[in-house]
Design a protein around this motif. Structure first.
Motif, PDB file in Angstrom:
ATOM      1  N   PRO A 128      39.109  41.943  37.119  1.00 34.94           N
ATOM      2  CA  PRO A 128      39.886  40.821  36.572  1.00 34.94           C
ATOM      3  C   PRO A 128      41.377  40.950  36.906  1.00 34.94           C
ATOM      4  N   GLY A 129      41.945  39.879  37.409  1.00 41.82           N
ATOM      5  CA  GLY A 129      43.356  39.859  37.764  1.00 41.82           C
ATOM      6  C   GLY A 129      43.665  40.382  39.158  1.00 41.82           C
ATOM      7  N   GLN A 130      42.664  40.858  39.886  1.00 40.09           N
ATOM      8  CA  GLN A 130      42.882  41.427  41.220  1.00 40.09           C
ATOM      9  C   GLN A 130      42.386  40.522  42.351  1.00 40.09           C
ATOM     10  N   GLU A 131      42.025  39.296  42.023  1.00 42.21           N
ATOM     11  CA  GLU A 131      41.481  38.370  43.018  1.00 42.21           C
ATOM     12  C   GLU A 131      42.439  38.134  44.190  1.00 42.21           C
TER      13      GLU A 131
ATOM     14  N   TYR B  48      31.857  36.895  61.892  1.00 40.52           N
ATOM     15  CA  TYR B  48      32.464  37.504  60.709  1.00 40.52           C
ATOM     16  C   TYR B  48      33.063  36.379  59.882  1.00 40.52           C
ATOM     17  N   GLN B  49      32.475  36.116  58.724  1.00 36.33           N
ATOM     18  CA  GLN B  49      32.964  35.019  57.891  1.00 36.33           C
ATOM     19  C   GLN B  49      32.909  35.406  56.418  1.00 36.33           C
ATOM     20  N   ALA B  50      34.042  35.288  55.766  1.00 35.23           N
ATOM     21  CA  ALA B  50      34.103  35.474  54.319  1.00 35.23           C
ATOM     22  C   ALA B  50      34.070  34.103  53.660  1.00 35.23           C
ATOM     23  N   TYR B  51      33.529  34.057  52.455  1.00 36.20           N
ATOM     24  CA  TYR B  51      33.518  32.800  51.718  1.00 36.20           C
ATOM     25  C   TYR B  51      33.523  33.094  50.232  1.00 36.20           C
ATOM     26  N   ARG B  52      33.787  32.045  49.463  1.00 37.55           N
ATOM     27  CA  ARG B  52      34.001  32.197  48.026  1.00 37.55           C
ATOM     28  C   ARG B  52      33.562  30.924  47.322  1.00 37.55           C
ATOM     29  N   ASP B  53      32.870  31.074  46.224  1.00 39.83           N
ATOM     30  CA  ASP B  53      32.459  29.944  45.400  1.00 39.83           C
ATOM     31  C   ASP B  53      33.587  29.666  44.396  1.00 39.83           C
ATOM     32  N   PRO B  54      34.150  28.465  44.394  1.00 39.67           N
ATOM     33  CA  PRO B  54      35.226  28.165  43.444  1.00 39.67           C
ATOM     34  C   PRO B  54      34.826  28.386  41.982  1.00 39.67           C
ATOM     35  N   ALA B  55      33.543  28.308  41.676  1.00 43.56           N
ATOM     36  CA  ALA B  55      33.084  28.540  40.307  1.00 43.56           C
ATOM     37  C   ALA B  55      33.071  30.023  39.944  1.00 43.56           C
ATOM     38  N   GLU B  56      33.139  30.894  40.959  1.00 41.06           N
ATOM     39  CA  GLU B  56      33.176  32.345  40.737  1.00 41.06           C
ATOM     40  C   GLU B  56      34.343  32.933  41.531  1.00 41.06           C
ATOM     41  N   PRO B  57      35.585  32.709  41.101  1.00 42.22           N
ATOM     42  CA  PRO B  57      36.739  33.110  41.906  1.00 42.22           C
ATOM     43  C   PRO B  57      36.913  34.613  42.098  1.00 42.22           C
TER      44      PRO B  57
END
Length: 96
Positions: free
Chosen positions: A13-16, A39-48
């Protein structure tokens, strides 16, 4: 056959922002590695706090070289991984 890595990094928490910065700096040099196909990183906005990395290499040796690279040491081992709550990796080989 190619060597596929599916990694999930969950930030403390807080290190995103620290993890995001490391991934952004790690992406370009990782894509330029010999033996790297994708090589692809991705992120779900619902799980930041959860970051996913999908990587494809020519073979397991190319992946090992990625893990031994200076940019992986600096940004993954030195910056992101120390602030992760959890790190998961799954390894696969392609068919055909």
């Amino acid at each position: 056959m190619a060597y596929v890595v599916n990694a999930t990094w969950t930030a403390e928490p807080g290190q995103e922002a620290v993890v995001l910065d490391a991934i952004e700096k790690l992406t370009a040099p990782s894509r330029e590695e010999p033996g790297n196909r994708f090589y692809q990183a991705y992120r779900d906005p619902a799980e930041p706090s959860v970051f996913r990395l999908f990587e494809i290499y020519d073979d397991e040796e190319a992946y090992a070289a990625h893990g031994a690279s200076p940019h992986f040491a600096k940004y993954a081992l030195g910056q992101a991984i120390p602030v992760l709550a959890k790190r998961e990796r799954a390894f696969y080989t392609t068919i055909g």
